[in-house]
Design an enzyme around this catalytic site. Structure first.
Site, PDB file in Angstrom:
ATOM      1  N   LYS A 160       6.455  -8.107  -1.811  1.00 33.24           N
ATOM      2  CA  LYS A 160       5.100  -8.601  -1.514  1.00 33.24           C
ATOM      3  C   LYS A 160       4.239  -8.097  -2.669  1.00 33.24           C
ATOM      4  O   LYS A 160       3.874  -6.929  -2.730  1.00 33.24           O
ATOM      5  CB  LYS A 160       4.604  -8.056  -0.163  1.00 33.24           C
ATOM      6  CG  LYS A 160       3.201  -8.557   0.199  1.00 33.24           C
ATOM      7  CD  LYS A 160       2.144  -7.610  -0.330  1.00 33.24           C
ATOM      8  CE  LYS A 160       0.734  -8.048  -0.090  1.00 33.24           C
ATOM      9  NZ  LYS A 160       0.223  -8.984  -1.115  1.00 33.24           N
ATOM     10  N   GLU A 234       3.507   5.480  -4.192  1.00 34.61           N
ATOM     11  CA  GLU A 234       2.990   5.794  -5.534  1.00 34.61           C
ATOM     12  C   GLU A 234       1.537   5.329  -5.543  1.00 34.61           C
ATOM     13  O   GLU A 234       1.271   4.130  -5.643  1.00 34.61           O
ATOM     14  CB  GLU A 234       3.777   5.017  -6.605  1.00 34.61           C
ATOM     15  CG  GLU A 234       5.246   5.345  -6.671  1.00 34.61           C
ATOM     16  CD  GLU A 234       5.537   6.683  -7.331  1.00 34.61           C
ATOM     17  OE1 GLU A 234       4.578   7.377  -7.716  1.00 34.61           O
ATOM     18  OE2 GLU A 234       6.719   7.027  -7.432  1.00 34.61           O
ATOM     19  N   CYS A 268      -2.457   4.084 -13.266  1.00 39.49           N
ATOM     20  CA  CYS A 268      -2.491   5.256 -12.380  1.00 39.49           C
ATOM     21  C   CYS A 268      -2.330   6.536 -13.193  1.00 39.49           C
ATOM     22  O   CYS A 268      -2.915   7.557 -12.864  1.00 39.49           O
ATOM     23  CB  CYS A 268      -1.401   5.145 -11.329  1.00 39.49           C
ATOM     24  SG  CYS A 268       0.212   4.803 -12.022  1.00 39.49           S
ATOM     25  N   GLU A 367     -11.047   7.979  -8.343  1.00 44.79           N
ATOM     26  CA  GLU A 367     -10.339   7.462  -9.506  1.00 44.79           C
ATOM     27  C   GLU A 367     -11.199   6.407 -10.213  1.00 44.79           C
ATOM     28  O   GLU A 367     -11.661   5.448  -9.574  1.00 44.79           O
ATOM     29  CB  GLU A 367      -9.037   6.810  -9.012  1.00 44.79           C
ATOM     30  CG  GLU A 367      -8.207   6.190 -10.104  1.00 44.79           C
ATOM     31  CD  GLU A 367      -6.936   5.538  -9.548  1.00 44.79           C
ATOM     32  OE1 GLU A 367      -6.943   5.067  -8.388  1.00 44.79           O
ATOM     33  OE2 GLU A 367      -5.948   5.507 -10.295  1.00 44.79           O
TER      34      GLU A 367
HETATM   35  P1  NAP Z   1      -4.156  -2.172  -3.691  1.00 46.15           P
HETATM   36  O1  NAP Z   1      -5.370  -2.923  -3.414  1.00 46.15           O
HETATM   37  O2  NAP Z   1      -3.786  -1.055  -2.809  1.00 46.15           O
HETATM   38  O3  NAP Z   1      -2.963  -3.254  -3.711  1.00 46.15           O
HETATM   39  C1  NAP Z   1      -1.627  -2.879  -3.934  1.00 46.15           C
HETATM   40  C2  NAP Z   1      -0.750  -3.746  -3.055  1.00 46.15           C
HETATM   41  O4  NAP Z   1      -0.966  -3.388  -1.698  1.00 46.15           O
HETATM   42  C3  NAP Z   1      -1.053  -5.230  -3.148  1.00 46.15           C
HETATM   43  O5  NAP Z   1       0.147  -5.954  -3.006  1.00 46.15           O
HETATM   44  C4  NAP Z   1      -1.966  -5.462  -1.948  1.00 46.15           C
HETATM   45  O6  NAP Z   1      -1.949  -6.786  -1.488  1.00 46.15           O
HETATM   46  C5  NAP Z   1      -1.351  -4.531  -0.934  1.00 46.15           C
HETATM   47  N1  NAP Z   1      -2.251  -4.059   0.095  1.00 46.15           N
HETATM   48  C6  NAP Z   1      -3.576  -3.784  -0.005  1.00 46.15           C
HETATM   49  N2  NAP Z   1      -4.045  -3.324   1.171  1.00 46.15           N
HETATM   50  C7  NAP Z   1      -2.990  -3.309   2.028  1.00 46.15           C
HETATM   51  C8  NAP Z   1      -2.836  -2.942   3.389  1.00 46.15           C
HETATM   52  N3  NAP Z   1      -3.848  -2.479   4.110  1.00 46.15           N
HETATM   53  N4  NAP Z   1      -1.628  -3.069   3.955  1.00 46.15           N
HETATM   54  C9  NAP Z   1      -0.584  -3.515   3.236  1.00 46.15           C
HETATM   55  N5  NAP Z   1      -0.656  -3.887   1.951  1.00 46.15           N
HETATM   56  C10 NAP Z   1      -1.854  -3.769   1.347  1.00 46.15           C
HETATM   57  O7  NAP Z   1      -4.135  -1.554  -5.125  1.00 46.15           O
HETATM   58  P2  NAP Z   1      -4.458  -2.281  -6.496  1.00 46.15           P
HETATM   59  O8  NAP Z   1      -5.916  -2.406  -6.607  1.00 46.15           O
HETATM   60  O9  NAP Z   1      -3.635  -3.522  -6.631  1.00 46.15           O
HETATM   61  O10 NAP Z   1      -3.857  -1.220  -7.534  1.00 46.15           O
HETATM   62  C11 NAP Z   1      -4.618  -0.184  -8.001  1.00 46.15           C
HETATM   63  C12 NAP Z   1      -4.222   1.124  -7.394  1.00 46.15           C
HETATM   64  O11 NAP Z   1      -2.820   1.328  -7.514  1.00 46.15           O
HETATM   65  C13 NAP Z   1      -4.855   2.285  -8.124  1.00 46.15           C
HETATM   66  O12 NAP Z   1      -5.288   3.246  -7.221  1.00 46.15           O
HETATM   67  C14 NAP Z   1      -3.720   2.822  -8.965  1.00 46.15           C
HETATM   68  O13 NAP Z   1      -3.871   4.153  -9.352  1.00 46.15           O
HETATM   69  C15 NAP Z   1      -2.571   2.608  -8.067  1.00 46.15           C
HETATM   70  N6  NAP Z   1      -1.307   2.612  -8.816  1.00 46.15           N
HETATM   71  C16 NAP Z   1      -0.452   3.654  -8.657  1.00 46.15           C
HETATM   72  C17 NAP Z   1       0.722   3.716  -9.380  1.00 46.15           C
HETATM   73  C18 NAP Z   1       1.679   4.864  -9.229  1.00 46.15           C
HETATM   74  O14 NAP Z   1       2.806   4.742  -9.684  1.00 46.15           O
HETATM   75  N7  NAP Z   1       1.294   5.964  -8.614  1.00 46.15           N
HETATM   76  C19 NAP Z   1       1.021   2.700 -10.270  1.00 46.15           C
HETATM   77  C20 NAP Z   1       0.132   1.648 -10.415  1.00 46.15           C
HETATM   78  C21 NAP Z   1      -1.027   1.612  -9.665  1.00 46.15           C
HETATM   79  P3  NAP Z   1      -3.157  -7.816  -1.836  1.00 46.15           P
HETATM   80  O15 NAP Z   1      -3.196  -7.954  -3.311  1.00 46.15           O
HETATM   81  O16 NAP Z   1      -2.735  -9.064  -1.145  1.00 46.15           O
HETATM   82  O17 NAP Z   1      -4.398  -7.202  -1.286  1.00 46.15           O
END
Ligand code: NAP
Length: 469
Positions: A160, A234, A268, A367
């Site tokens: 997903k 992550e 991240c 962040e």
């Molecule tokens: P996000 O909004 O959390 O989205 C990530 C994924 O989760 C997407 O597929 C999103 O789907 C889904 N999602 C969002 N809310 C959800 C929920 N309540 N239940 C289930 N799935 C859900 O994050 P982002 O804005 O794409 O990415 C940025 C964040 O990721 C930053 O905080 C960054 O630091 C972190 N990150 C961490 C790493 C690591 O390895 N630690 C690597 C890269 C990024 P939709 O798009 O359909 O909303």
């Protein structure tokens, strides 16, 4: 959020996609579970052959998939090409090393005899169907670093992906199918985040991995906890970049800029908080600010661009709020702090350096997901360690010092999943990757990553097994 490709460089909607309906989700869940029944027993050499084939195909597709990524989320094209190349490398690495990483372990007989065993070993068996919820910022890499080890271990995967990278998501499902992985082994589900709960609760799904924000991680972990299913998370990071007096200042400054603005600042593991010893603070800030201000912001398809747009309008609004809050509370923007005036379309933001940060500012704890750096002045190692740890996150860290005693101190005391000296945090297939605190738990990559989705099985024999008995 609609599932669509919207070019962040100009805000134009290029393609929209229908979400999968309940029937189609059911069909794919059944296919994933059915594929697992046979795939789990395939030879590692066969899995490696398929993964190497996927790597070859991705290598051939490097230019086209790089352009798709840049169009969908705005990273500079050169970075997108490098991301595709890194995925090829990781696939080949796991294809080459999985057999050795997953080999049976034989504890010394003298140790296990006490349990009554004539023989005992540890065997790594796959868990089953793993759901991967992935972010848009490294739309190929995040998926491959899950998929390559998970498939080599004999699991099947359901992806997903983030709703703003549907074409990259579809490409990935297609890639593994074209490489010859059996039907159902790796499938992309074009669904929104609301569909995640139902899929995760399905008894045919054994485990989940999520890379993304803290709220998304919390939600998925809560559901998985309720179902008693394994998760790897992550999440976000606010990595410190510490500069001590013995550092090679010129290299530290150059690396600091790259570490902050890589991927348009949306990584991240980007360095986000620059913690600089008073002896070198002013020189660092002067050079760092000059370089940040001199970066070229613009069309991510152009070779001359250093920093492209943020991936979404909301992402830029969130970043602006953090900067505005800090400035309102007394921070100084030494450069940037606004949208570039010459780029009225698209979701651009100027590279920004903030000083005068105090704990009451949101940016001190949250962040900054964009090209915004905060700089702090510290008097000694103790203060540097304390400030480095003064964050809810614990993903990685960067420390610039030539002093061995200082290195030992930071390696011992920084609360993070990585401590990188005199260089910049980067992931590599052979090194574990992941965080502590609010950055999540579990590890990806290396032997640690491939074992996350394994059933670590004790195989115990009360008597020596006899051949053919
Ligand atoms: P996000 O909004 O959390 O989205 C990530 C994924 O989760 C997407 O597929 C999103 O789907 C889904 N999602 C969002 N809310 C959800 C929920 N309540 N239940 C289930 N799935 C859900 O994050 P982002 O804005 O794409 O990415 C940025 C964040 O990721 C930053 O905080 C960054 O630091 C972190 N990150 C961490 C790493 C690591 O390895 N630690 C690597 C890269 C990024 P939709 O798009 O359909 O909303």
């Amino acid at each position: 959020m609609p599932i669509a490709t919207v070019n962040p460089a100009n805000g134009e909607t290029l393609r929209t996609f229908e979400e999968l309906g309940a029937e189609e989700i059911e069909r794919r869940l059944a296919a994933a579970a059915s594929a697992f029944r046979d795939y789990r027993t395939t030879d590692l050499s066969e899995r490696a052959r398929l993964l190497n084939r996927a790597a070859d195909l991705l290598e051939e597709d490097q230019e086209s998939i790089a352009r798709t990524m840049t169009t969908e989320m705005g990273k500079p094209l050169a970075a997108a090409r490098a991301e595709a190349a890194k995925c090829v490398k990781a696939m080949r690495w796991y294809a080459a090393h999985a057999a050795e990483l997953l080999a049976d372990e034989h504890p010394p007989q003298t140790e296990v005899a006490d349990s009554g065993a004539a023989l005992a070993r540890v065997r790594y068996r796959p868990l089953g169907v793993v759901l991967a919820v992935m972010p848009w910022n490294f739309p190929l890499w995040q998926v491959v670093r899950f998929a390559a080890p998970a498939l080599m271990a004999g699991n099947t995967g359901l992806l997903k992906h983030a709703s703003n990278v549907p074409q990259t998501a579809l490409y990935l499902g297609d890639l593994f199918r074209r490489a010859g992985f059996p039907e159902g082994c790796f499938q992309t589900l074009l669904v929104g985040s609301r569909a995640v709960e139902g899929i995760l609760r399905d008894p045919r799904v054994a485990a989940a991995t999520l890379t993304g924000s803290e709220p998304a991680g919390r939600s998925v972990a809560a559901i998985a906890g309720d179902e008693v299913k394994k998760t790897v998370l992550e999440l976000g990071g606010s990595d410190p970049f510490v500069v001590m007096p013995s550092a090679d200042l010129e290299r530290a400054v150059r690396t600091a800029v790259t570490a902050r603005v890589q991927n348009n600042g949306q990584s991240c593991i980007a360095a986000k908080r620059f913690i600089v010893h008073a002896d070198v603070h002013d020189a660092f800030v002067e050079r760092f600010t000059a370089r940040m201000a001199g970066l070229t912001v613009g069309d991510p398809m152009a070779d001359t661009t250093d920093v492209g747009p943020l991936a979404s309008e909301q992402g830029r609004a969130d970043l602006e709020e953090l900067v505005d809050d800090a400035v309102r509370r007394g921070a100084t923007a030494l450069c940037g702090g606004q949208r570039p005036k010459d780029l009225p379309q698209g979701w651009f933001y100027e590279p920004t350096v903030l000083t005068g940060i105090t704990p009451d500012m949101r940016i001190h704890r949250e962040e900054a997901f964009g090209p915004v750096a905060t700089v702090y002045r510290v008097g000694d190692v103790d203060e540097a360690v304390e400030l480095a740890n003064d964050t809810p996150f614990g993903l990685s860290s960067n420390v610039w010092t030539a002093d061995v005693a200082e290195q030992e101190r930071f390696a011992r005391d920084i609360e993070a999943g990585g401590v990188f000296f005199n260089g910049m945090t980067a992931s590599h297939p052979a090194l574990p990757f992941g965080g502590v605190k609010r950055s999540g738990y579990g590890r990806e990559l290396s032997g640690h990553g491939i074992k996350e989705f394994c059933n670590v099985t004790t195989v115990w024999h009360g008597a020596e097994p006899a051949q053919g008995a």
